[in-house]
Structure formats: structure tokens, C-alpha cells
Design a protein around this motif. Structure first.
Motif, PDB file in Angstrom:
ATOM      1  N   GLU A 492      34.738  43.913  34.683  1.00 49.31           N
ATOM      2  CA  GLU A 492      35.017  43.499  33.304  1.00 49.31           C
ATOM      3  C   GLU A 492      36.510  43.569  33.008  1.00 49.31           C
ATOM      4  N   SER A 495      38.089  40.508  34.472  1.00 55.64           N
ATOM      5  CA  SER A 495      37.857  39.338  33.628  1.00 55.64           C
ATOM      6  C   SER A 495      38.767  39.349  32.413  1.00 55.64           C
ATOM      7  N   ARG A 496      38.970  40.523  31.811  1.00 51.37           N
ATOM      8  CA  ARG A 496      39.843  40.613  30.642  1.00 51.37           C
ATOM      9  C   ARG A 496      41.290  40.295  31.013  1.00 51.37           C
ATOM     10  N   ARG A 499      41.646  36.419  31.524  1.00 51.14           N
ATOM     11  CA  ARG A 499      41.625  35.665  30.272  1.00 51.14           C
ATOM     12  C   ARG A 499      42.904  35.884  29.466  1.00 51.14           C
ATOM     13  N   THR A 549      28.612  40.756  34.693  1.00 52.53           N
ATOM     14  CA  THR A 549      30.042  40.646  34.385  1.00 52.53           C
ATOM     15  C   THR A 549      30.744  39.714  35.362  1.00 52.53           C
ATOM     16  N   ARG A 552      30.851  36.007  34.477  1.00 49.36           N
ATOM     17  CA  ARG A 552      31.854  35.559  33.503  1.00 49.36           C
ATOM     18  C   ARG A 552      33.104  35.048  34.218  1.00 49.36           C
ATOM     19  N   ILE A 553      33.478  35.701  35.309  1.00 49.94           N
ATOM     20  CA  ILE A 553      34.629  35.218  36.083  1.00 49.94           C
ATOM     21  C   ILE A 553      34.290  33.908  36.774  1.00 49.94           C
ATOM     22  N   MET A 556      35.019  30.672  34.861  1.00 52.09           N
ATOM     23  CA  MET A 556      36.386  30.249  34.577  1.00 52.09           C
ATOM     24  C   MET A 556      36.731  29.013  35.395  1.00 52.09           C
ATOM     25  N   THR A 563      37.949  33.665  44.120  1.00 52.93           N
ATOM     26  CA  THR A 563      37.349  34.993  44.213  1.00 52.93           C
ATOM     27  C   THR A 563      36.912  35.258  45.641  1.00 52.93           C
TER      28      THR A 563
END
Length: 604
Positions: A492, A495-496, A499, A549, A552-553, A556, A563
């Protein structure tokens, strides 16, 4: 500059600095002055001191991390003509003073290690050059550079810079511990080198002092500095004594010269000049000092006991590394940046100065990227003098942001320390990604989970670095493992970070790699990492949260986010790294060969 009765003590930094700046002003071949470990608050006073020696009245040219080629070499000006207003292209700030009379311009670089690539190339092209040629649309410029450069750099960062750039600075000093005030001097700037020849014995002494592997540029710099010292003393030639004085001025160790032969003792082949009025003597030994010893001060009981120093910055205890030598790049073991004088490939839109983190403000030259708070504050200071009923902002009040160079590539590493044992060095699997970040000058975001020494074992820890050369990056690869594995919180956090990077830099971030090294066995649910209490039975909640989680990546932009999951081949639950890679939409990298039934690694 008056030199009568002046004795320069090698232990007095202010006197050594003043003499070094005077030599740089006297000889155009010594146009570059590099000061190591100069405190940031002293950059402006030293620049004013150098400007006073040069006789420069205007503001110096400041170079930073956002400078571009079009900002250095050309400048567009509006001129009023009979037919209207015309636009002319004039020489830029680095070459505006070439071919003109008067004092030479001063160019100041507060931090050479953070100078833009365009600024580094400009320094290599101008410092010590006999002629500078600029061909641009509407401008054809050919002249000898007259500017003097004053740069500061931490000695610990010197190893990262290009040797071609460092060798252009002929005058180098380590000024750690410099204190104000600086002595007042007069202007001595010249456009021609002093007519003082250097003897052959002096050149041999230069090679002896610097060593055989020093290089031609260092030998020329020391010989020219000796020539300037001789000119200040009023001597007709620069001999061995002047070379030794110049070496002590730069902070080099000067060994005792060999004893003269009997022929030299009778006056033959003894070219040493008489002692000048402006000379540098070797440090006095403690045995020669007759100062009476002071009585020790009485011990004072402190109010609180001093605690052990905590690391702040790049070195233990918060103390910066200081290498007291004019050539710290020879002693530092830090890896050098890849192709430091070559601009990385860019895929950006808009001005580069409008991207990157804000590190300060400056007077605006246009209406882009205005610093509104600084602008309003400057306008508020002059409201009473303007006698206006309304709050008025004048063009002189406008200030814009100064931004650090924005990285265009990023490497996000998520390290699960609980999956690594003593038999596996995961740096081998990470080498291709670290090599990519090194060659592309990518920013690095380190996210660690499962470490033994962490403030909260139920949460992931994270820090950012300018490049993989940061010592913290290497240290994070070999931390001891702990008990908890908040893998979901680590993903997470990745991911933050992504972004936020794409949102702040816009189209500036062209590519990012997310590399997760884990066995997939996360035992801390995401709700627990967010501040909740751990339940009695965790089960597979930590693994499920990590997979959700990771998706979510995967959602993108796949053209810019790549990844990968490094599989440590655990003996139990070996399918979890593959599931995590599928959730991320990436590839699986075999970290090590899987274990066989006997617990040994098979053939790769």
C-alpha cells in the motif's frame, strides 16, 4: 592589495582564503575556485568578499539544480526601434562580460554536487579556456571567458562528480570551520596572466609534491598558483619556495626538501628567491610556543546527562564527513554517478523549472510558477511607501519558486526481511534493477517490512533517496529480520508513493519499476497496520489484503509502471510469490533455486 608586513598563517583559514581568492583574481588561468565543506550560510559572505577583490559591483550569477542551456548562453531582450519594438538575442549571463572592459563577472555555485548537467557542462567548457564560441540563432559570439567561478561542495560528495569538472577548478581549499569576518581587500583583477616565468626546478618540485599520478591539470594549477604568489610578492620568477607556499595554501603536505649538494651550498644552481613580503610559513611546532599553560577550568555538573548521538543524515552521529584535502575525490570510496556530464533521456512537457520539489524562491523573470506567499510579503513591505489606497503588487515584488531537479524515473523496492536468511544474498537478484536505476539516475524509494529494529513492527517503514548511491540504500539491504510481516501495508505504501509521484510531477515521471522481494507470507492485516489491535486469529487476512492492494498498482498505467516479484523459493507456501506477481500484473524473478526434499538447493 597591500601586502606589506602581511604574514599568512597556514592555520588561519581567513588569511589563506583571502590569498587564494586574490590569486584567482590576479591570474585568469586560475578562474575556478572550489571550496570544500563551506557552510551554506557563509556562501553569500564569501561571494561578496570575492566580488570585492574582483571589483565586481553587480549581483553575481547564481547557478543551481534547474539551470538549462538556454538560460546560460543566450538572453532575449526587447529594444525600441524606429519601426517599433524588436527582439534581439544577446549573450547569456555566463558570457555577457566577455570582451568588455571593467571587472570580470562572478559566477557562484552554492552546491556543485547538485548543479544541473547543463551547468556542469558550462563549467567544463569555460573554466581555463582560451576562447569560448557560441553559435545560436541570431547570435555569434567568440571571446575569451573572463568570468571567475566560486563553487562550494561537501568533500564527501566529491567522489560522485566528474573528474573533468573537478580538474577545471584550479584553486581548491578545504574551509571546514571557517569563521567570519573576512579581511577587507582591494580589487586586483586582471585580464592577462602575470609576466612571471616558472623555473624548471619549480616544475620538478610541483611533480614531487603532487606525485606521478596527479595528472597534467593539477600540475598546471599548482604551477600557476605559484606564479600568482610570486607576482604578489613582487618577485621576477617563481621558484621552489613559491611552489611550496602555493602547496601549503591549498592544504597539501610539504615534505622537507633534500639537503643541497656542496656545489649548491656555494651558490651554484640555487634558484630559491628571497623571502617575499607575502609568504606562507609552515605551521609552528608546539615546542616553539612560549605561551604559559592555563589552569584547567573547574568541572561543571551538567543539568542533564548527555545522551548518545543519534544518526541524522548520511553519517553516524549526525557529523558530516570532512576530508581535509584539496583532492577529496582521491580518498572517498563513494561510487561515481554514471555519465555525470550527459543529460538523461527526457520525455517531458513544459518548462523544467516548473517541476520538482520547492527548495527556495528568487526574483521572478516571468509569470510562470510564482511564489504567491513570498510575492505578497514583499509587496506588503512597500505599501506605505507607495501611498496607494488598495493593496498594490508591483513587478519588483514578484518572486518565483526555485525547484530541485525532478527525477524522470523511479525505483520502488519493497523488501521483506523475514524471507531472507544467511544462505541467500538477494543483492544478486536485485543487481539488474539497481543497475538500471544507476544508469538512468532514477530516484529510489525504499519500503521495508519485517525488520528487527523498527519503531513499529506492525507497519512498513519507508524512506526516499536521490539515487542508489545513497549509503542508506545499501544499509537497508542487510538488516536483521524481525517477527511480523506487514506485507499489505508495504505494498500500500508503494501504491501511495507511485500515485503521489505521478500526481506531483505530471508527465515528468516517465517510467517506474516496482520490485517486491517477499515469500508472500504476510501475517499482519491492513487494518492492524492502520492502527487497530491485532485479533486473536489472523489467518490469511494479511495475505488477502496484500493481494487486494497489489491489484491497485496493476490498475495503473502499464506503459509507465513495471512490476516484478523476486521469489526466494520458500519451502512452504511456494505458490504465494506467483499469486502476488499475478495480482501486480508483473513478472516473477527467481531469487534462488528451490529447495529439494533434503533441504538443499537444486541446480539452477
Amino acid at each position: 592589495m597591500a601586502t606589506d608586513g602581511i604574514r599568512v598563517d597556514p592555520d588561519d583559514l581567513t588569511e589563506r582564503l583571502t590569498l587564494a581568492l586574490t590569486c584567482a583574481a590576479l591570474d585568469p588561468a586560475l578562474s575556478g575556485v572550489l571550496l570544500f565543506d563551506l557552510e551554506p550560510r557563509l556562501v553569500d559572505p564569501v561571494a561578496r568578499h570575492f566580488a570585492g577583490i574582483l571589483g565586481t559591483a553587480g549581483a553575481p550569477v547564481m547557478l543551481g539544480a534547474t539551470g538549462r542551456d538556454e538560460d546560460f548562453w543566450t538572453r532575449a531582450r526587447l529594444h525600441r526601434a524606429r519601426d517599433g519594438i524588436t527582439l534581439r538575442v544577446e549573450p547569456g549571463p555566463l558570457i555577457a562580460g566577455d570582451g568588455r572592459l571593467g571587472a570580470p563577472p562572478l559566477i557562484v555555485v552554492p552546491d556543485l554536487a547538485r548543479l544541473s548537467v547543463a551547468g556542469m557542462r558550462a563549467a567544463v567548457q569555460l573554466l581555463g579556456a582560451d576562447v569560448a564560441v557560441v553559435e545560436h540563432t541570431g547570435l555569434s559570439h567568440t571571446a575569451r571567458p573572463r568570468g571567475r567561478w566560486l563553487a562550494a561542495c561537501p568533500s564527501a560528495d566529491a567522489g560522485r562528480l566528474s573528474p573533468h569538472l573537478l580538474d577545471r577548478f584550479a584553486v581548491r581549499l578545504s574551509v571546514a570551520g571557517l569563521r567570519l569576518p573576512l579581511p577587507d581587500t582591494g580589487a586586483v583583477a586582471r585580464d592577462t596572466a602575470p609576466a612571471v616565468p616558472v623555473t624548471d626546478d619549480a616544475l620538478d618540485r610541483v611533480r614531487t609534491l603532487l606525485g606521478a599520478a596527479s595528472g597534467v591539470r593539477r600540475e598546471l594549477a599548482l604551477a600557476r598558483l605559484a606564479r600568482a604568489v610570486a607576482a604578489l610578492q613582487g618577485d621576477r620568477t617563481a621558484g621552489v619556495a613559491h611552489c611550496e607556499a602555493a602547496a601549503r595554501l591549498m592544504g597539501l603536505t610539504v615534505p622537507d626538501p633534500p639537503r643541497p649538494t656542496p656545489s649548491q651550498a656555494h651558490g651554484q644552481d640555487a634558484p630559491l628567491p628571497p623571502a617575499g613580503r607575502f609568504r606562507i610559513s609552515p605551521p609552528r611546532s608546539t615546542a616553539e610556543e612560549t605561551v604559559p599553560a592555563r589552569e584547567p577550568a573547574p568541572a561543571v555538573q551538567p543539568l542533564l546527562e548527555t545522551e548518545p548521538a543519534e544518526p541524522i543524515g548520511r553519517t553516524p552521529g549526525g557529523t558530516p564527513v570532512v576530508l581535509a584535502t584539496p583532492f577529496p575525490e582521491d580518498e572517498t570510496g563513494e561510487p561515481r554517478d554514471f555519465a555525470p556530464l550527459r543529460s538523461p533521456w527526457q520525455r517531458t512537457v513544459g518548462p523544467a523549472s516548473a517541476r520538482g520539489a520547492v527548495i527556495g524562491t528568487r526574483r521572478a523573470g516571468n509569470l510562470r510558477d510564482l511564489a504567491h506567499v513570498r510575492t505578497v510579503r514583499e509587496a506588503a513591505v512597500h505599501q506605505r511607501l507607495r501611498h496607494n489606497r488598495r493593496f498594490t503588487i508591483s513587478p519588483v515584488d514578484l518572486h518565483s519558486h526555485v525547484r530541485a531537479g525532478a527525477p524522470e524515473r523511479m525505483l520502488v523496492l519493497v523488501l521483506d526481511h523475514t524471507c531472507r536468511d544467511d544462505d541467500w544474498d538477494w543483492q544478486d537478484a536485485l543487481t539488474p534493477f539497481l543497475q538500471w536505476a544507476y544508469t538512468e539516475r532514477a530516484a529510489v524509494q525504499m519500503i521495508e517490512v519485517g525488520g528487527a529494529r523498527t519503531t513499529d513492527e506492525l507497519r512498513a517503514s519507508s524512506f526516499s533517496a536521490r539515487s542508489v548511491l545513497d549509503p542508506h540504500v545499501v544499509a537497508s539491504l542487510y538488516r536483521q529480520s524481525g517477527r511480523a510481516t506487514p506485507l499489505a501495508h508495504g505494498i500500500e505504501e508503494a501504491s501511495r508513493v507511485l500515485r503521489r509521484a505521478f500526481r506531483q510531477h505530471g508527465n515528468g515521471l516517465a517510467e517506474a519499476w516496482v520490485v517486491v522481494v517477499t515469500d508472500g507470507r504476510g501475517n499482519v492485516p491492513l487494518s492492524v497496520s492502520h492502527g487497530g489491535r491485532p485479533p486473536y486469529e489472523v489467518g490469511a487476512a494479511g495475505i488477502t489484503d496484500a493481494l487486494e492492494t497489489a491489484r491497485r498498482i496493476a490498475a495503473m498505467d502499464r506503459t509507465r509502471v513495471h512490476t516484478a516479484v523476486v521469489d526466494p523459493a520458500p519451502a512452504a507456501y511456494g505458490h504465494l510469490p506467483g499469486q502476488l506477481a499475478d495480482a501486480l500484473g508483473g513478472m516473477v524473478i527467481v531469487g534462488r533455486a528451490p529447495l529439494n526434499d533434503e533441504g538443499d538447493q537444486g541446480d539452477r
